[in-house]
Design a protein around this motif. Structure first.
Motif, PDB file in Angstrom:
ATOM      1  N   LYS A 485       0.834  -1.203   0.000  1.00  0.00           N
ATOM      2  CA  LYS A 485       0.000   0.000   0.000  1.00  0.00           C
ATOM      3  C   LYS A 485       0.866   1.251   0.000  1.00  0.00           C
ATOM      4  N   HIS A 486       1.874   1.268   0.858  1.00  0.00           N
ATOM      5  CA  HIS A 486       2.736   2.437   0.985  1.00  0.00           C
ATOM      6  C   HIS A 486       3.459   2.716  -0.331  1.00  0.00           C
ATOM      7  N   ALA A 487       3.938   1.663  -0.995  1.00  0.00           N
ATOM      8  CA  ALA A 487       4.667   1.839  -2.257  1.00  0.00           C
ATOM      9  C   ALA A 487       3.758   2.413  -3.341  1.00  0.00           C
ATOM     10  N   LEU A 488       2.524   1.931  -3.431  1.00  0.00           N
ATOM     11  CA  LEU A 488       1.603   2.402  -4.460  1.00  0.00           C
ATOM     12  C   LEU A 488       1.208   3.862  -4.224  1.00  0.00           C
ATOM     13  N   LEU A 501       5.538  10.120   1.290  1.00  0.00           N
ATOM     14  CA  LEU A 501       4.533  10.070   2.341  1.00  0.00           C
ATOM     15  C   LEU A 501       5.042   9.253   3.513  1.00  0.00           C
ATOM     16  N   PRO A 502       4.746   9.663   4.739  1.00  0.00           N
ATOM     17  CA  PRO A 502       5.136   8.841   5.893  1.00  0.00           C
ATOM     18  C   PRO A 502       4.340   7.543   5.914  1.00  0.00           C
ATOM     19  N   ARG A 503       4.935   6.509   6.454  1.00  0.00           N
ATOM     20  CA  ARG A 503       4.275   5.203   6.536  1.00  0.00           C
ATOM     21  C   ARG A 503       3.145   5.290   7.540  1.00  0.00           C
ATOM     22  N   THR A 504       1.937   4.971   7.109  1.00  0.00           N
ATOM     23  CA  THR A 504       0.784   4.967   8.017  1.00  0.00           C
ATOM     24  C   THR A 504       0.120   3.609   7.951  1.00  0.00           C
ATOM     25  N   SER A 505      -0.410   3.157   9.047  1.00  0.00           N
ATOM     26  CA  SER A 505      -1.103   1.865   9.067  1.00  0.00           C
ATOM     27  C   SER A 505      -2.216   1.927  10.097  1.00  0.00           C
ATOM     28  N   SER A 506      -3.127   0.991   9.967  1.00  0.00           N
ATOM     29  CA  SER A 506      -4.253   0.916  10.892  1.00  0.00           C
ATOM     30  C   SER A 506      -4.653  -0.542  11.030  1.00  0.00           C
ATOM     31  N   PRO A 507      -4.951  -0.976  12.252  1.00  0.00           N
ATOM     32  CA  PRO A 507      -5.438  -2.353  12.419  1.00  0.00           C
ATOM     33  C   PRO A 507      -6.871  -2.508  11.931  1.00  0.00           C
ATOM     34  N   GLY A 508      -7.508  -1.391  11.609  1.00  0.00           N
ATOM     35  CA  GLY A 508      -8.904  -1.431  11.202  1.00  0.00           C
ATOM     36  C   GLY A 508      -9.110  -2.156   9.884  1.00  0.00           C
ATOM     37  N   PHE A 509     -10.225  -2.815   9.786  1.00  0.00           N
ATOM     38  CA  PHE A 509     -10.633  -3.501   8.552  1.00  0.00           C
ATOM     39  C   PHE A 509     -12.132  -3.773   8.663  1.00  0.00           C
ATOM     40  N   GLY A 518      -1.696  18.061  -1.767  1.00  0.00           N
ATOM     41  CA  GLY A 518      -1.881  19.022  -0.693  1.00  0.00           C
ATOM     42  C   GLY A 518      -1.864  18.377   0.681  1.00  0.00           C
ATOM     43  N   GLN A 519      -2.109  17.070   0.756  1.00  0.00           N
ATOM     44  CA  GLN A 519      -2.045  16.364   2.032  1.00  0.00           C
ATOM     45  C   GLN A 519      -0.596  15.973   2.324  1.00  0.00           C
ATOM     46  N   THR A 520      -0.223  15.973   3.588  1.00  0.00           N
ATOM     47  CA  THR A 520       1.128  15.564   3.967  1.00  0.00           C
ATOM     48  C   THR A 520       1.228  14.069   4.195  1.00  0.00           C
ATOM     49  N   ASN A 521       0.096  13.425   4.456  1.00  0.00           N
ATOM     50  CA  ASN A 521       0.089  11.966   4.587  1.00  0.00           C
ATOM     51  C   ASN A 521      -1.286  11.431   4.208  1.00  0.00           C
ATOM     52  N   ALA A 522      -1.357  10.125   4.035  1.00  0.00           N
ATOM     53  CA  ALA A 522      -2.609   9.497   3.628  1.00  0.00           C
ATOM     54  C   ALA A 522      -3.588   9.474   4.795  1.00  0.00           C
ATOM     55  N   ALA A 523      -4.864   9.657   4.475  1.00  0.00           N
ATOM     56  CA  ALA A 523      -5.920   9.627   5.481  1.00  0.00           C
ATOM     57  C   ALA A 523      -6.493   8.218   5.566  1.00  0.00           C
ATOM     58  N   LEU A 524      -6.682   7.735   6.799  1.00  0.00           N
ATOM     59  CA  LEU A 524      -7.219   6.393   7.039  1.00  0.00           C
ATOM     60  C   LEU A 524      -8.608   6.510   7.652  1.00  0.00           C
TER      61      LEU A 524
END
Length: 924
Positions: A485-488, A501-509, A518-524
């Protein structure tokens, strides 16, 4: 008309054909320019891409610049060597015989570039064509010239010198033509662009734009060469007068061919998907989430059957209605999934657009709905002139469109395999046309987790180019490792010149991940799972195939329907042998990739009839499907019992999605209430694997599945999957993230016995990344051939692994050779008779011993789009053993080519009649 450039033909009819014998070269050049300019006028987003990059605030200067560049695309046809292909026309137009000392050995596209590079470039500097700074602008202008002259679908070859192919009078004709063009099309746009940007930025912008301008040139040349829209004109008239006429013809042509942006109609979710009474939480997110006007990327992760496709279409529709996109293309991992998706999208796409836009199905075969395919860029009248050794634009267009697969990228709405998308950024002929086709479309990539290392890296390049041109992307997956996900997402961000982009992750599913400029990182954004798809699946891990066979027989006796998904075609056929004498043909179905396309489609339809959403207990009861991996994705089928050979966890999650997929009662009748729960009891996924061991030997998996060992080469992933299955249950969706990261995450530890295999697989992974890096185009390199090998599309590797060959099945009917499939159109019949086979096993055909039969095979090859260059005709003869034929295997190190016998039937597909000397690696 005395101007020397009117003494040159640009297109010619075969000798003896009716109508004008030739079309004057200046007129053909203006035909193509008129198409390109009209395309620009009718495509606001395309016009904006070029205008903003060149810092232009008026349209007319841009139109003039396009017209000038496009009008010189065929400069190479002014060369004596090209003109001499039709000595009769040289004699008629210039009153002399051609110079036989200048043979046509360099194609006219490359000749055009050589004329610019070795002569016109100096003229432009000396005569200040582009203003007082003309010399400083030449490096930037060169990118436009490469894209224009490279209209054969790849950059021109810069080797050689044009004077070896021309005569002195050609120079006067070219210069005279350029003088008229500069008067007809003022070059103010490019002067202003250089003045605003400066030399370095001007060159950089020109280099980047050339990737898309090359596609405009190819498309314009094809349409401008269609004699239905641009009839031949042998009578000389002033260029200004002809230009007005050409623009009118271009308007008619572009309205007819189906490549212009379609007007999007505004619909709500209920109008688009009337059959969905209550949208799922993911679909509600797609309906309500605020959207920006900036290019954006979204990843939708949810369980199988949660309605990701409908959510993606709704989101794409909103992007189109808000002006962020002009169409969409859905890319899927396999041909089977593309076929299934087409059926789902065909029901809704007409609601997305006003009028009658084209929806085209594309994959490596032929479009399966010819009525749609024929409405996009119809092929023109073939100019089959044996006197010309140069293929015409019409011939190139017809060959490219012959299988209709590629048309989907030009239509407003398309569905196809991901291969069609990946070719846009590989060193592949016509990649620029594919890149142009993706422009301003929402690119929807389904089952994105199915990409291996090589495909992922190529897809990253696609995302970077797509983002650079202002496109948006929607990725769909039931499960996706964080690393992928981070690579794409970073690849897309690079296309917008954003910082990593900084690496972001979430246990959510389920989870939606989004990013826009304009965003500094991906929104989860975690999503609540739809209750109907939340379930506990029991897992029965078995190691004895006999136990599986007994369980299948017991389930069938109880009136249940069963699917056994195996990892290779050989294993599918071995399983079929256990039941072929127990079940009749109506109750036993074999489904794998080695069927002729027509038979494979028939099997897909049969599976959906018996096991699809609307299937009845009578249609389902007592039936068994034995399938390869082709059944695990996008087929909306539902079985009471599913058995799978051990495969990586992401594949098993997909396969489990076909287990009790649609709510039914105890008899198997579908429950129409969308909130109803299945009444068939707890679903149980059977997994056949090696005996479980905490300390496995190096051959732990290969000993149990010798043929499948190469299909999933990282046996550590298989062991980690087997370990996760030992708990005996999987709860979806809550276990999804833990399962995926537990197998594919960076922290997963392996036993020492499998470490050597893991090291080898990791080495192959990084090797594949390196190969992908070599094979993908580089924005910074620009549209230039250099020392790179630009492949034919048929041989460009969109996937690594064992090379495959397209085999066209034929059968002898007495002294006639017929395609295996029946179809009124011979080309369609051959396409429906195609099947993919490892090139190691079938590389070349065996010549027929009978001379008359050999000629019939050659005649058949001549009708094929590739003229038999990249395919093998396998002629089958009916014998006591069935329909059999012989083909030559590939020569390998220490192994010469040898004849192998093959048998084909509609039940088992194509199978070898003798064992191969090496393992059989399967490829979907």
């Amino acid at each position: 008309m005395s101007a020397p450039h009117f003494g040159y033909w640009g297109k010619a009819r075969p000798l003896g054909a009716a109508g004008d014998d030739y079309h004057l070269l200046p007129y053909h050049c203006l035909d193509v320019a008129a198409v390109g300019v009209t395309l620009l006028k009718r495509s606001p987003a395309l016009r904006k891409l070029f205008a903003e990059a060149l810092v232009l605030d008026a349209d007319e200067p841009l139109y003039s610049w396009f017209a000038f560049c496009l009008a010189i695309h065929d400069l190479g046809k002014f060369a004596e060597s090209f003109q001499g292909q039709r000595a009769d026309l040289v004699k008629r137009l210039r009153g002399r015989d051609p110079d036989l000392g200048k043979p046509y050995v360099v194609r006219h596209d490359s000749l055009g570039w050589l004329i610019w590079e070795h002569h016109l470039k100096d003229c432009a500097a000396d005569q200040c064509w582009f203003g007082p700074n003309s010399e400083d602008m030449l490096d930037g202008i060169g990118w436009w010239m490469r894209a224009s002259t490279g209209h054969h679908g790849l950059p021109p070859d810069s080797r050689g010198h044009w004077r070896h192919h021309s005569c002195p009078e050609d120079t006067a004709a070219i210069e005279g033509f350029l003088d008229e063009l500069r008067a007809l099309f003022p070059l103010d746009a490019i002067k202003h662009a250089h003045a605003a940007l400066g030399t370095d930025a001007f060159e950089g912008r020109s280099r980047d734009l050339a990737w898309w301008f090359a596609g405009v040139t190819v498309l314009s040349d094809w349409i401008g060469s269609n004699t239905e829209f641009f009839p031949y004109r042998a009578e000389a008239t002033p260029l200004q007068e002809y230009w007005e006429e050409a623009q009118e013809r271009a308007e008619t042509a572009l309205k007819s061919v189906g490549v212009l942006p379609a007007r999007c109609s505004k619909r709500n979710f209920a109008e688009l998907f009337a059959e969905i009474a209550t949208p799922s939480p993911l679909q509600i997110w797609a309906i309500d989430t605020p959207l920006t006007s900036a290019p954006q990327i979204h990843l939708l992760e949810d369980v199988t059957g949660a309605g990701k496709t409908e959510a993606a279409v709704m989101l794409a529709h909103r992007l189109m209605t808000s002006g962020c996109a002009d169409g969409f293309f859905i890319a899927l991992p396999t041909m089977a999934t593309a076929n299934a998706m087409y059926g789902r999208i065909a029901e809704v796409y007409r609601k997305l657009f006003e009028g009658h836009p084209s929806l085209v199905l594309a994959h490596g075969q032929r479009a399966l709905v010819e009525a749609f395919a024929d409405s996009v860029l119809p092929a023109g009248q073939e100019e089959d002139d044996t006197a010309q050794r140069d293929d015409t634009a019409t011939a190139r267009c017809n060959a490219w469109l012959a299988d209709h697969a590629k048309r989907a990228l030009l239509a407003p709405a398309g569905v196809g395999t991901i291969d069609q998308v990946l070719l846009a950024t590989l060193y592949s002929k016509h990649q620029s046309l594919r890149l142009l086709g993706l422009f301003r479309k929402v690119l929807i990539v389904d089952e994105v987790h199915a990409c291996d290392a090589y495909m992922q890296r190529v897809l990253e390049t696609v995302l970077t180019f797509h983002a650079l041109a202002g496109g948006s992307v929607i990725l769909l997956s039931a499960t996706l490792p964080d690393q992928m996900k981070h690579a794409l997402f970073n690849a897309f961000a690079r296309g917008r010149s954003a910082d990593p982009l900084p690496r972001t992750s979430s246990p959510g599913f389920p989870l939606v991940t989004s990013w826009h400029e304009g965003q500094t990182n991906a929104a989860l954004e975690p999503i609540v799972a739809r209750e109907a798809v939340c379930r506990d699946v029991a897992v029965r891990y078995v190691t004895d195939e006999h136990e599986v066979l007994c369980a299948i027989r017991q389930a069938l006796a109880q009136g249940k329907c069963v699917c056994w998904m195996r990892n290779t075609v050989s294993d599918v056929l071995a399983a079929h042998a256990h039941f072929e004498n127990e079940l009749d043909a109506d109750h036993l179905i074999v489904f794998h990739a080695r069927f002729a396309l027509q038979d494979r489609l028939a099997t897909e339809e049969r599976i959906l009839t018996h096991f699809g959403k609307s299937s009845t207990p009578a249609l389902r009861a007592g039936r068994l499907v034995i399938a390869s991996q082709v059944a695990e994705q996008s087929l909306d089928a539902d079985w009471d019992m599913v058995i799978s050979d051990l495969a990586p966890i992401d594949r098993l999650i997909q396969r489990a999605g076909r287990l009790q997929r649609h709510p039914r009662d105890t008899d198997g009748a579908r429950l129409v209430d969308p909130q109803a729960t299945d009444q068939r009891g707890q679903p149980c996924l059977w997994v056949l694997g090696p005996a479980w061991s905490e300390t496995p030997a190096a051959n732990w998996y290969k000993q149990a599945f010798p043929k499948a060992a190469a299909v999933y080469p990282h046996h550590g992933h298989l062991w980690l999957t087997a370990r996760a299955l030992q708990q005996g249950r999987v709860a979806m969706p809550e276990d999804a993230r833990v399962l995926i990261e537990g197998v594919f995450g960076e922290g997963a530890e392996l036993p020492s016995g499998l470490q050597a295999n893991a090291n080898q697989a990791d080495g192959a992974y990084f090797s594949d990344l390196s190969v992908a890096q070599q094979n993908t185009i580089k924005i910074a390199d620009g549209y230039i051939r250099g020392g790179i090998d630009w492949w034919s599309e048929a041989k460009t590797p969109t996937r690594l692994g064992e090379a495959s060959m397209t085999v066209l099945l034929a059968r002898w009917d007495g002294d006639r050779l017929r395609p295996w499939a029946e179809h009124e159109n011979p080309r369609h019949a051959w396409a429906y008779s195609s099947v993919k086979v490892a090139e190691r096993l079938i590389a070349r055909r065996v010549p027929e011993s009978d001379g008359a039969k050999e000629q019939l095979v050659k005649d058949a090859e001549a009708l094929l789009p590739d003229k038999g260059k990249w395919s093998v005709v396998l002629a089958l003869q009916e014998t006591a053993e069935g329909w059999t034929g012989t083909a030559l295997s590939m020569e390998q190190e220490n192994k010469p080519s040898r004849p192998l016998r093959w048998r084909y039937d509609h039940v088992r597909g194509l199978e070898q009649m003798q064992d191969a000397e090496c393992f059989e690696q399967e490829q979907e």
